[in-house]
Design an enzyme around this catalytic site. Structure first.
Site, PDB file in Angstrom:
ATOM      1  CB  SER A  78      -0.854  -0.062   1.178  1.00 13.90           C
ATOM      2  OG  SER A  78      -1.350   1.087   1.375  1.00 13.90           O
ATOM      3  CE1 TYR A  95      -4.042  -2.130   5.708  1.00 15.80           C
ATOM      4  CE2 TYR A  95      -3.379  -0.119   5.044  1.00 15.80           C
ATOM      5  CZ  TYR A  95      -3.713  -1.935   4.696  1.00 15.80           C
ATOM      6  OH  TYR A  95      -3.581  -1.339   3.526  1.00 15.80           O
TER       7      TYR A  95
HETATM    8  P1  NAP Z   1     -11.475  -6.120   0.585  1.00 10.39           P
HETATM    9  O1  NAP Z   1     -11.934  -5.938  -1.105  1.00 10.39           O
HETATM   10  O2  NAP Z   1     -11.787  -5.970   2.084  1.00 10.39           O
HETATM   11  O3  NAP Z   1     -10.296  -7.936  -0.288  1.00 10.39           O
HETATM   12  C1  NAP Z   1      -9.691  -8.237   1.529  1.00 10.39           C
HETATM   13  C2  NAP Z   1     -10.139  -9.826   1.254  1.00 10.39           C
HETATM   14  O4  NAP Z   1      -8.658 -10.049   2.861  1.00 10.39           O
HETATM   15  C3  NAP Z   1     -11.140 -10.396   1.737  1.00 10.39           C
HETATM   16  O5  NAP Z   1     -11.301 -11.418   0.588  1.00 10.39           O
HETATM   17  C4  NAP Z   1     -10.936 -10.971   2.937  1.00 10.39           C
HETATM   18  O6  NAP Z   1     -12.390 -12.590   3.072  1.00 10.39           O
HETATM   19  C5  NAP Z   1      -9.737 -11.239   2.885  1.00 10.39           C
HETATM   20  N1  NAP Z   1      -8.919 -11.828   4.373  1.00 10.39           N
HETATM   21  C6  NAP Z   1      -9.222 -10.880   5.515  1.00 10.39           C
HETATM   22  N2  NAP Z   1      -8.603 -12.061   6.192  1.00 10.39           N
HETATM   23  C7  NAP Z   1      -8.283 -12.601   5.433  1.00 10.39           C
HETATM   24  C8  NAP Z   1      -7.383 -14.371   6.062  1.00 10.39           C
HETATM   25  N3  NAP Z   1      -7.488 -14.007   7.722  1.00 10.39           N
HETATM   26  N4  NAP Z   1      -7.256 -14.903   5.572  1.00 10.39           N
HETATM   27  C9  NAP Z   1      -8.190 -15.005   4.368  1.00 10.39           C
HETATM   28  N5  NAP Z   1      -8.422 -13.892   3.435  1.00 10.39           N
HETATM   29  C10 NAP Z   1      -8.817 -13.068   4.072  1.00 10.39           C
HETATM   30  O7  NAP Z   1     -10.283  -5.242   0.507  1.00 10.39           O
HETATM   31  P2  NAP Z   1      -8.824  -4.921  -0.742  1.00 10.39           P
HETATM   32  O8  NAP Z   1      -8.583  -3.393  -0.887  1.00 10.39           O
HETATM   33  O9  NAP Z   1      -9.143  -5.803  -1.394  1.00 10.39           O
HETATM   34  O10 NAP Z   1      -7.970  -5.323   0.299  1.00 10.39           O
HETATM   35  C11 NAP Z   1      -6.882  -6.643  -1.087  1.00 10.39           C
HETATM   36  C12 NAP Z   1      -5.369  -5.967  -0.231  1.00 10.39           C
HETATM   37  O11 NAP Z   1      -5.840  -4.571  -0.653  1.00 10.39           O
HETATM   38  C13 NAP Z   1      -4.833  -6.474   1.338  1.00 10.39           C
HETATM   39  O12 NAP Z   1      -4.228  -6.301   1.701  1.00 10.39           O
HETATM   40  C14 NAP Z   1      -5.232  -4.470   1.267  1.00 10.39           C
HETATM   41  O13 NAP Z   1      -4.595  -3.957   2.565  1.00 10.39           O
HETATM   42  C15 NAP Z   1      -4.160  -4.114   0.244  1.00 10.39           C
HETATM   43  N6  NAP Z   1      -4.714  -2.489  -0.338  1.00 10.39           N
HETATM   44  C16 NAP Z   1      -5.869  -2.199  -0.615  1.00 10.39           C
HETATM   45  C17 NAP Z   1      -6.234  -0.435  -0.756  1.00 10.39           C
HETATM   46  C18 NAP Z   1      -8.013  -0.093  -1.158  1.00 10.39           C
HETATM   47  O14 NAP Z   1      -7.909   0.896  -1.340  1.00 10.39           O
HETATM   48  N7  NAP Z   1      -9.161  -0.790  -1.403  1.00 10.39           N
HETATM   49  C19 NAP Z   1      -5.311   0.071  -0.998  1.00 10.39           C
HETATM   50  C20 NAP Z   1      -3.892  -0.305  -0.824  1.00 10.39           C
HETATM   51  C21 NAP Z   1      -3.017  -1.708  -0.324  1.00 10.39           C
HETATM   52  P3  NAP Z   1     -13.782 -11.671   3.803  1.00 10.39           P
HETATM   53  O15 NAP Z   1     -14.400 -11.375   2.652  1.00 10.39           O
HETATM   54  O16 NAP Z   1     -13.435 -13.208   4.713  1.00 10.39           O
HETATM   55  O17 NAP Z   1     -12.946 -11.219   4.906  1.00 10.39           O
END
Ligand code: NAP
Length: 317
Positions: A135, A148
């Site tokens: 991130s 985080y």
């Molecule tokens: P998201 O839609 O909330 O997706 C997060 C995913 O992680 C969901 O599938 C969630 O599953 C899964 N997860 C959480 N805990 C877990 C566990 N113990 N075991 C397996 N899966 C788990 O958000 P996203 O933006 O796609 O996030 C993906 C990555 O991108 C993360 O690492 C986040 O930090 C990073 N990121 C996001 C952003 C942003 O603005 N969206 C920006 C920079 C980086 P559940 O549905 O079961 O909770």
């Protein structure tokens, strides 16, 4: 160096970036194993012809079983995309020890352990790529997300070390650094996870919730909201990196990520805080008339002391 993207194992495919990576890489002709801790969320991907597995990054057995299943059929994992993660949002003072641990269990230890499990196979095959979704908060920090951001800084350091440790074995390690990504559940989770422990942070908490809600839902115009990217924009960068013979160590995604990381590199701390963080992110303000916490030093004449209604360190969740 030989490049063999298949098979691709992706974590966190119930939504957001992991799901977008699964769809994009499958449609590009790669053999994808999409995983989630709740397998029922993968039905749509399965209907597209994507293979699915249960994988919870806090559950060693489920990680081993998923890697074993892929290796039994293909010998080794070709590409691992570590996308699973969430934000334990809130002021540093308000997050209890259990909350800190949960944050690192998923975002750091889960990612690291799963990587350890695929590495022997990749080394034996003489090729492999590990993609870690970090991130902009792996490069700088802002109020309200300290743990985080600490977890993403840890992912950056681990990835840098690993890249150098595995290069000789044909294993590439890539960091992806997106700014805010809409079409994910990240923003909603960020707001839901804000703890409510101390009244000192009530106003800060409300402004943080409003701010993140505005970024991710577009309910109000914000700088970060203007420059959000789509989850598929991140997936496109992941796909490009995976297909490259010599990928870069890190890829930023989106204008906001590129510009703010560049500013962070150039500006001294005080200038970065003043020009960017304090102008863009909510910060706590001290309110006059708040009582002195027990045991605190008497406040100076010009300062209004802070207080906590709940003992610091109590786990809010
Ligand atoms: P998201 O839609 O909330 O997706 C997060 C995913 O992680 C969901 O599938 C969630 O599953 C899964 N997860 C959480 N805990 C877990 C566990 N113990 N075991 C397996 N899966 C788990 O958000 P996203 O933006 O796609 O996030 C993906 C990555 O991108 C993360 O690492 C986040 O930090 C990073 N990121 C996001 C952003 C942003 O603005 N969206 C920006 C920079 C980086 P559940 O549905 O079961 O909770």
């Amino acid at each position: 160096m030989n490049t063999r993207p298949n098979p691709v194992l992706i974590t966190g495919c119930s939504s957001g970036i992991g799901r977008a990576c699964a769809l994009r890489m499958h449609r590009a002709g790669m053999l994808v194993y999409a995983t989630a801790r709740r397998p029922e969320t993968l039905a749509g991907l399965e209907a597209e012809g994507i293979r699915t597995l249960r994988l919870d990054v806090t559950d060693e057995d489920s990680m081993r079983a998923a890697v074993d299943a892929v290796e039994a059929e293909h010998g080794s994992v070709g590409t691992l995309v570590n996308s699973a993660g969430f934000a334990a949002s809130g002021a540093v003072e308000e997050i209890g020890l259990a909350g800190m641990r949960r944050q690192f269990e998923t975002n750091v230890f889960g990612l690291a352990r799963l990587t350890q499990l695929v590495l022997p196979g990749m080394r034996a095959a003489g090729t492999g790529t590990v993609v870690n979704i970090s991130s902009i908060f792996g490069r700088y920090a802002a109020p309200g997300g300290g743990f985080y951001q600490a977890s993403k800084h840890a992912v950056e350091a681990l990835s840098d070390a690993l890249r150098l440790e595995t290069a000789a074995f044909g294993v590439r390690v890539v960091l992806i650094e997106p700014g805010p990504v809409r079409t994910t559940n990240f923003g909603a989770t960020y707001v839901d996870n804000l703890p409510s422990v101390s009244e000192v942070y009530d106003e800060f908490r409300e402004r943080t919730a409003e701010y993140f809600d505005a970024i991710y839902t577009g309910s109000r115009r914000t700088l970060a909201g203007t420059f959000t990217v789509h989850a598929d924009d991140v997936a496109r960068v992941v796909e490009r990196a995976v297909l490259r013979q010599r990928p870069r160590a890190r890829y930023t995604v989106g204008f906001l990520a590129r510009s703010t990381i560049a500013l962070r590199r150039l500006a001294p701390d005080a200038v970065f805080d003043h020009l960017f963080v304090r102008r863009v992110f909510p910060v706590p303000h001290k309110r006059a008339g708040q009582p002195t916490p027990a045991g605190a030093k008497p406040a100076g004449r010009r300062t209004a002391p802070l207080t906590c209604t709940t003992a610091p360190g109590k786990d809010p969740r």
